[in-house]
Motif scaffolding. Structure first.
Motif, mmCIF file in Angstrom:
data_model
loop_
_atom_site.group_PDB
_atom_site.id
_atom_site.type_symbol
_atom_site.label_atom_id
_atom_site.label_comp_id
_atom_site.label_asym_id
_atom_site.label_seq_id
_atom_site.Cartn_x
_atom_site.Cartn_y
_atom_site.Cartn_z
ATOM 1 N N HIS A 84 0.217 -3.213 -9.391
ATOM 2 C CA HIS A 84 -1.228 -2.811 -9.343
ATOM 3 C C HIS A 84 -1.413 -1.297 -9.319
ATOM 4 O O HIS A 84 -1.649 -0.726 -8.074
ATOM 5 C CB HIS A 84 -1.637 -3.381 -7.938
ATOM 6 C CG HIS A 84 -1.675 -4.734 -7.854
ATOM 7 N ND1 HIS A 84 -2.687 -5.877 -8.474
ATOM 8 C CD2 HIS A 84 -0.552 -5.706 -7.334
ATOM 9 C CE1 HIS A 84 -2.220 -6.847 -8.423
ATOM 10 N NE2 HIS A 84 -1.094 -7.129 -7.579
ATOM 11 N N PRO A 85 -1.152 -0.681 -10.409
ATOM 12 C CA PRO A 85 -1.187 0.744 -10.443
ATOM 13 C C PRO A 85 -2.468 1.526 -9.948
ATOM 14 O O PRO A 85 -2.518 2.586 -9.379
ATOM 15 C CB PRO A 85 -0.800 1.186 -11.811
ATOM 16 C CG PRO A 85 -1.004 0.096 -12.522
ATOM 17 C CD PRO A 85 -0.865 -1.126 -11.749
ATOM 18 N N ASN A 86 -3.828 0.690 -10.249
ATOM 19 C CA ASN A 86 -4.955 1.513 -10.061
ATOM 20 C C ASN A 86 -5.108 1.458 -8.266
ATOM 21 O O ASN A 86 -5.608 2.380 -7.899
ATOM 22 C CB ASN A 86 -5.975 0.330 -10.422
ATOM 23 C CG ASN A 86 -7.543 0.989 -10.369
ATOM 24 O OD1 ASN A 86 -7.674 2.072 -11.007
ATOM 25 N ND2 ASN A 86 -8.269 0.497 -9.442
ATOM 26 N N TYR A 87 -4.347 0.670 -7.621
ATOM 27 C CA TYR A 87 -4.488 0.641 -6.258
ATOM 28 C C TYR A 87 -3.607 1.839 -5.815
ATOM 29 O O TYR A 87 -3.893 2.348 -4.558
ATOM 30 C CB TYR A 87 -4.050 -0.773 -5.502
ATOM 31 C CG TYR A 87 -4.969 -1.666 -6.000
ATOM 32 C CD1 TYR A 87 -6.528 -1.501 -6.108
ATOM 33 C CD2 TYR A 87 -4.646 -3.072 -6.307
ATOM 34 C CE1 TYR A 87 -7.073 -2.505 -6.479
ATOM 35 C CE2 TYR A 87 -5.446 -4.185 -6.770
ATOM 36 C CZ TYR A 87 -6.860 -3.757 -6.767
ATOM 37 O OH TYR A 87 -7.637 -4.720 -7.243
ATOM 38 N N VAL A 88 -2.765 2.076 -6.505
ATOM 39 C CA VAL A 88 -2.173 3.417 -5.809
ATOM 40 C C VAL A 88 -2.982 4.557 -6.099
ATOM 41 O O VAL A 88 -2.941 5.482 -5.209
ATOM 42 C CB VAL A 88 -0.640 3.437 -6.888
ATOM 43 C CG1 VAL A 88 -0.071 5.125 -6.584
ATOM 44 C CG2 VAL A 88 0.301 2.564 -6.936
ATOM 45 N N ALA A 89 -3.825 4.488 -7.350
ATOM 46 C CA ALA A 89 -4.753 5.721 -7.346
ATOM 47 C C ALA A 89 -5.697 5.534 -6.294
ATOM 48 O O ALA A 89 -6.116 6.653 -5.443
ATOM 49 C CB ALA A 89 -5.368 5.484 -8.593
ATOM 50 N N VAL A 129 -4.077 6.799 -2.871
ATOM 51 C CA VAL A 129 -3.901 8.392 -3.110
ATOM 52 C C VAL A 129 -5.335 8.939 -2.709
ATOM 53 O O VAL A 129 -5.292 9.957 -2.034
ATOM 54 C CB VAL A 129 -3.236 8.824 -4.246
ATOM 55 C CG1 VAL A 129 -3.210 10.307 -4.499
ATOM 56 C CG2 VAL A 129 -1.875 8.216 -4.179
ATOM 57 N N GLU A 130 -6.135 8.490 -3.700
ATOM 58 C CA GLU A 130 -7.568 9.273 -3.529
ATOM 59 C C GLU A 130 -8.144 8.881 -2.168
ATOM 60 O O GLU A 130 -8.827 10.067 -1.424
ATOM 61 C CB GLU A 130 -8.557 8.680 -4.712
ATOM 62 C CG GLU A 130 -10.038 9.246 -4.543
ATOM 63 C CD GLU A 130 -10.830 8.699 -5.429
ATOM 64 O OE1 GLU A 130 -11.265 9.273 -6.343
ATOM 65 O OE2 GLU A 130 -11.163 7.372 -5.469
ATOM 66 N N GLY A 131 -7.962 7.997 -1.432
ATOM 67 C CA GLY A 131 -8.507 7.571 -0.055
ATOM 68 C C GLY A 131 -8.030 8.543 0.872
ATOM 69 O O GLY A 131 -8.937 8.737 1.794
ATOM 70 N N VAL A 132 -6.796 9.064 0.828
ATOM 71 C CA VAL A 132 -6.272 9.685 1.699
ATOM 72 C C VAL A 132 -6.699 11.228 1.247
ATOM 73 O O VAL A 132 -7.075 12.130 2.031
ATOM 74 C CB VAL A 132 -4.852 9.810 1.951
ATOM 75 C CG1 VAL A 132 -3.937 10.741 2.534
ATOM 76 C CG2 VAL A 132 -4.349 8.431 2.367
ATOM 77 N N ASN A 178 -9.272 0.164 4.080
ATOM 78 C CA ASN A 178 -8.499 0.033 2.711
ATOM 79 C C ASN A 178 -7.328 -0.718 2.713
ATOM 80 O O ASN A 178 -7.181 -1.498 1.905
ATOM 81 C CB ASN A 178 -8.640 1.247 1.984
ATOM 82 C CG ASN A 178 -8.464 1.190 0.596
ATOM 83 O OD1 ASN A 178 -9.342 0.329 0.023
ATOM 84 N ND2 ASN A 178 -7.635 1.524 -0.142
ATOM 85 N N ALA A 179 -6.541 -0.511 3.891
ATOM 86 C CA ALA A 179 -5.413 -1.260 3.787
ATOM 87 C C ALA A 179 -5.489 -2.752 4.062
ATOM 88 O O ALA A 179 -5.029 -3.506 3.287
ATOM 89 C CB ALA A 179 -4.215 -0.877 4.815
ATOM 90 N N TRP A 180 -6.400 -3.161 4.710
ATOM 91 C CA TRP A 180 -6.925 -4.550 5.004
ATOM 92 C C TRP A 180 -7.322 -5.150 3.872
ATOM 93 O O TRP A 180 -7.166 -6.110 3.268
ATOM 94 C CB TRP A 180 -8.092 -4.678 6.097
ATOM 95 C CG TRP A 180 -8.736 -5.924 5.853
ATOM 96 C CD1 TRP A 180 -8.166 -7.122 6.808
ATOM 97 C CD2 TRP A 180 -10.014 -6.362 5.450
ATOM 98 N NE1 TRP A 180 -8.973 -8.199 6.485
ATOM 99 C CE2 TRP A 180 -10.041 -8.092 5.718
ATOM 100 C CE3 TRP A 180 -11.150 -5.745 4.919
ATOM 101 C CZ2 TRP A 180 -10.898 -8.402 5.418
ATOM 102 C CZ3 TRP A 180 -12.001 -6.497 4.632
ATOM 103 C CH2 TRP A 180 -12.184 -7.789 4.569
#
Length: 183
Positions: free
Chosen positions: A122-127, A130-133, A152-154
Motif C-alpha cells: 500500500h505505497p499510497n498510504y505511505v504518502a 508522511v503528508e499527514g505529519v 488517520n491511523a484508525w
C-alpha cells in the motif's frame, strides 16, 4: 498575518487543488472500472475519509494563524510533503485507470506489481501518512499533525482491511506481493 503564513496558505490551496485533481481522476477511473464489471467496497468509510482529509487542510490553515514558521523543521517538512506528492502520483501512474480514491476492484485483472507496488502493498498510504505529519509541520501546526495522525491511523486500518478483503473476495488470499487496488 505573517508573510510565512500567507505562503503556507498558498501551499494549502495548492494541495487542495491537487486533491480536486485526484477526485476528477478518480471519477474518470471509477467509470472505467465500473464499465468493466468493477465492484465497489467500503462505501461506508469513504465520507469519513473525505471529511478527515478536508479537516487536515482546515486544521493546518487555522493553526498557522497563531504558530510561527520554524525554518529547520519547516523546510524539512516541506521536502517531505513534496516527496509524498511524488510517491502519490507514482502510485496513480503505476495503477493507471485502476487507481481510485474509492475501493473498486475489477474482476480478472492481475495485481499490479509495477512502480512502488513492487516493494510495498500500500505505497499510497505511505504518502498519506508522511503528508499527514509533514504538511501541518511545515508551519508548526503540531496539534493538527497529532490529531490527524491518530484519526488517520484508525481510518487506514479500516481502509486497508477493506482493500485486502475486496481483493481476497476475487481470488482467495493473495500471495505476499503488493496489492493493485489504490486508495
Amino acid at each position: 498575518m505573517a508573510p510565512s503564513a500567507a505562503w503556507y496558505l498558498l501551499l494549502l490551496a495548492l494541495v487542495a487543488v491537487e486533491r480536486l485533481a485526484e477526485l476528477v481522476t478518480a471519477r474518470r477511473h471509477a467509470a472505467w472500472s465500473l464499465a468493466r464489471g468493477g465492484r465497489e467496497y467500503g462505501r461506508g468509510h469513504y465520507p469519513t475519509m473525505v471529511a478527515l482529509h478536508t479537516a487536515l487542510l482546515v486544521g493546518c490553515a487555522v493553526e498557522a494563524t497563531y504558530r510561527p514558521f520554524l525554518p529547520a523543521p519547516g523546510w524539512t517538512a516541506l521536502a517531505l510533503v513534496l516527496a509524498a506528492q511524488g510517491l502519490r502520483w507514482w502510485c496513480v501512474v503505476s495503477l493507471g485507470p485502476r487507481w481510485n480514491t474509492r475501493v473498486i476492484v475489477v474482476p480478472d485483472l492481475p495485481l499490479v506489481v509495477a512502480g512502488p507496488y513492487r516493494w510495498l502493498r500500500h505505497p499510497n498510504y505511505v504518502a498519506v501518512v508522511v503528508e499527514g505529519v509533514a504538511l501541518p509541520l511545515v508551519h508548526s501546526a503540531w496539534v493538527t499533525a497529532l490529531v490527524f495522525t491518530a484519526a488517520n491511523a484508525w481510518l487506514l486500518r479500516v481502509r486497508i482491511r477493506c482493500e485486502d478483503a475486496a481483493l481476497d473476495s476475487l481470488s482467495g488470499p493473495r500471495p505476499s506481493v503488493p496489492a493493485g487496488v489504490a486508495p
